[in-house]
Design a protein around this motif. Structure first.
Motif, PDB file in Angstrom:
ATOM      1  N   LEU A 236     -11.457  -8.664   5.957  1.00 16.43           N
ATOM      2  CA  LEU A 236     -12.298  -7.541   5.523  1.00 16.43           C
ATOM      3  C   LEU A 236     -11.472  -6.348   5.053  1.00 16.43           C
ATOM      4  CD1 LEU A 236     -15.131  -7.668   8.197  1.00 16.43           C
ATOM      5  CD2 LEU A 236     -15.150  -8.544   5.862  1.00 16.43           C
TER       6      LEU A 236
ATOM      7  N   ARG B 292     -10.683 -12.010  10.945  1.00 17.18           N
ATOM      8  CA  ARG B 292     -11.787 -11.331  10.257  1.00 17.18           C
ATOM      9  C   ARG B 292     -11.368  -9.925   9.835  1.00 17.18           C
ATOM     10  NH1 ARG B 292     -15.798 -11.015  14.226  1.00 17.18           N
ATOM     11  NH2 ARG B 292     -15.210  -8.851  14.508  1.00 17.18           N
ATOM     12  N   ARG B 293     -10.645  -9.259  10.721  1.00 18.59           N
ATOM     13  CA  ARG B 293     -10.180  -7.900  10.396  1.00 18.59           C
ATOM     14  C   ARG B 293      -9.319  -7.912   9.145  1.00 18.59           C
ATOM     15  NH1 ARG B 293     -10.361  -6.482  15.767  1.00 18.59           N
ATOM     16  NH2 ARG B 293      -8.445  -7.551  16.315  1.00 18.59           N
TER      17      ARG B 293
ATOM     18  N   LEU C  61     -10.532 -20.623   6.889  1.00 15.33           N
ATOM     19  CA  LEU C  61      -9.966 -19.457   6.207  1.00 15.33           C
ATOM     20  C   LEU C  61      -9.485 -19.915   4.840  1.00 15.33           C
ATOM     21  CD1 LEU C  61      -8.676 -16.607   6.002  1.00 15.33           C
ATOM     22  CD2 LEU C  61      -6.657 -17.577   7.130  1.00 15.33           C
TER      23      LEU C  61
ATOM     24  N   VAL D 175     -10.218 -15.146  16.051  1.00 22.05           N
ATOM     25  CA  VAL D 175     -11.180 -15.007  14.952  1.00 22.05           C
ATOM     26  C   VAL D 175     -11.344 -13.537  14.565  1.00 22.05           C
ATOM     27  CG1 VAL D 175     -13.551 -15.405  14.225  1.00 22.05           C
ATOM     28  CG2 VAL D 175     -12.426 -17.053  15.696  1.00 22.05           C
TER      29      VAL D 175
ATOM     30  N   ARG E 154     -16.272 -12.015   0.791  1.00 22.10           N
ATOM     31  CA  ARG E 154     -15.299 -12.355   1.820  1.00 22.10           C
ATOM     32  C   ARG E 154     -15.848 -13.276   2.903  1.00 22.10           C
ATOM     33  NH1 ARG E 154     -10.927  -8.607   1.231  1.00 22.10           N
ATOM     34  NH2 ARG E 154     -11.510  -6.964  -0.220  1.00 22.10           N
ATOM     35  N   LEU E 155     -17.163 -13.354   3.056  1.00 24.14           N
ATOM     36  CA  LEU E 155     -17.743 -14.202   4.097  1.00 24.14           C
ATOM     37  C   LEU E 155     -18.803 -15.100   3.485  1.00 24.14           C
ATOM     38  CD1 LEU E 155     -18.267 -11.513   6.879  1.00 24.14           C
ATOM     39  CD2 LEU E 155     -16.311 -13.012   6.563  1.00 24.14           C
TER      40      LEU E 155
ATOM     41  N   ASP F 204     -19.450  -4.303  14.075  1.00 20.79           N
ATOM     42  CA  ASP F 204     -19.611  -5.751  14.173  1.00 20.79           C
ATOM     43  C   ASP F 204     -21.082  -6.158  14.211  1.00 20.79           C
ATOM     44  OD1 ASP F 204     -16.965  -6.028  14.054  1.00 20.79           O
ATOM     45  OD2 ASP F 204     -16.668  -6.707  16.122  1.00 20.79           O
TER      46      ASP F 204
ATOM     47  N   LEU G  43     -13.699 -16.052   4.523  1.00 22.91           N
ATOM     48  CA  LEU G  43     -14.004 -16.944   5.641  1.00 22.91           C
ATOM     49  C   LEU G  43     -15.256 -17.746   5.310  1.00 22.91           C
ATOM     50  CD1 LEU G  43     -13.431 -14.522   8.636  1.00 22.91           C
ATOM     51  CD2 LEU G  43     -12.162 -16.621   8.193  1.00 22.91           C
TER      52      LEU G  43
END
Length: 328
Positions: A155, A151-152, A190, A147, A123-124, A75, A181
């Motif tokens: 990803l 997020r998991r 999302l 969150v 993805r972000l 992280d 995200l």
DNA sequence: AGGACAAGGTCAACATCATA
DNA sequence: TATGATGTTGACCTTGTCCT
């Protein structure tokens, strides 16, 4: 400044092996004496750098020494990578520096984390130019656990089950295929598809999330920035919203932007005044917003908005006894 | 032995910041 | 605003090693 130089010094030694203080001084644009002091500081901090005197001397790192970025957990590395917002770096002319810095971070990551890091930009997305809601709003409160779970799934490319409450609707569970995200001014979204249809979920409305074992259906190559722009454009131009072109005093820009739903376009005229294309909830909202700005703003379009503001001004002027003459 | 090269030591100048 | 503490830097010199 010095901390930056110490990092650069270690990276130079790592990349090029033995280097003399003179060479390092030239590379770092300082005197040789400053390099020597930096070497001392690194040594005192535990970096295994050693000196060899004499004609072919210089400084080297102990063989096998790597910068200890591998000490980052997953992280932490993720946070570092997404913090290097692509647009922010470009805005400040640091695009190439950011790219090389990101390569170094990825290079220093353990093998097991590299694949995930390489796909992050798909993805972000942090603070895109386009905002769904330009009005000032308090930061969203979203439980960390929710969150983290979302997020998991994003990803890992897994399907996600979320308990989501749409506006004025009770919360209910739905299964979605996550795409990415997006965060905009303390709000998170999302981007996903549900039964093949595009969906955008505000994270603050998600009360629970579960990552599912099956893989999400997701396009091969995703330009998250573009996807976000397309979706936000659809959002902003939908419903009964109306767009207006406004010419105004730049000093009062903030008031208009805070009032409007969104800013579609913005430019500065030759005389320094701003020309903004903004959207409002409805006609009444637009009239009210422009009226607040009095003589500091002029609605250039649509014509009905100009007419409405003129009529209102004439009414007020007449009421207070002014002789009013209106052209066009 | 002496020159060339590179690390190491000492000192002063300068900038910044906190405090009276 | 003046002053002192602190950190950073460069100039100059010394010491150590290698090569001819």
């Amino acid at each position: 400044m010095r901390a930056d130089r110490l990092v650069s010094l270690v990276l130079l030694l790592r990349q090029r092996g033995r280097l003399s203080a003179t060479t390092l001084a030239r590379e770092l644009e300082v005197s040789t004496r400053t390099v020597l002091r930096d070497i001392d500081a690194l040594s005192a901090a535990g970096v295994p750098v050693y000196a060899e005197r004499g004609r072919h001397g210089g400084f080297s790192l102990l063989p096998g020494f790597r910068t200890e970025l591998t000490g980052l957990n997953h992280d932490e590395a993720l946070a570092l990578l997404v913090a290097g917002s692509r647009r922010g770096a470009q805005a400040f002319g640091l695009g190439s520096a950011l790219a090389s810095a990101m390569l170094k971070v990825i290079d220093a990551l353990p093998e097991s984390h590299r694949d995930a890091a390489a796909g992050l930009s798909e993805r972000l997305l942090i603070d895109p130019e386009t905002d769904l809601l330009s009005r000032r709003a308090p930061a969203d409160e979203v439980p960390d656990a929710v969150v983290a779970e979302i997020r998991r799934a994003v990803l890992a490319g897994r399907r996600l089950r979320i308990r989501y409450a749409a506006v004025d609707r009770p919360a209910k569970w739905r299964t979605v295929d996550p795409i990415g995200l997006v965060t905009v001014r303390d709000r998170g979204y999302l981007l996903a598809t549900r039964s093949g249809a595009d969906r955008t979920y505000r994270l603050s409305r998600v009360s629970a999330a579960q990552t599912l074992p099956e893989a999400a259906r997701r396009p091969d190559r995703v330009d998250l920035d573009r996807t976000w722009r397309e979706r936000s454009t659809r959002f902003r131009t939908g419903g009964d919203q109306i767009a207006a072109l406004v010419r105004m005093d730049p000093l009062r820009r903030r008031e208009l932007v805070d009032t409007a739903l969104a800013v579609l376009d913005e430019e500065t005229d030759a005389d320094g005044r701003l020309r903004l294309e903004v959207t409002f909830q409805d006609a009444r909202h637009a009239e009210w917003a422009l009226w607040q700005l009095a003589t500091d703003a002029e609605a250039l379009a649509p014509q009905w908005l100009r007419d409405s503001l003129r009529d209102r001004a004439v009414t007020i002027a007449t009421r207070y006894g002014a002789a009013v003459s209106v052209d066009g």
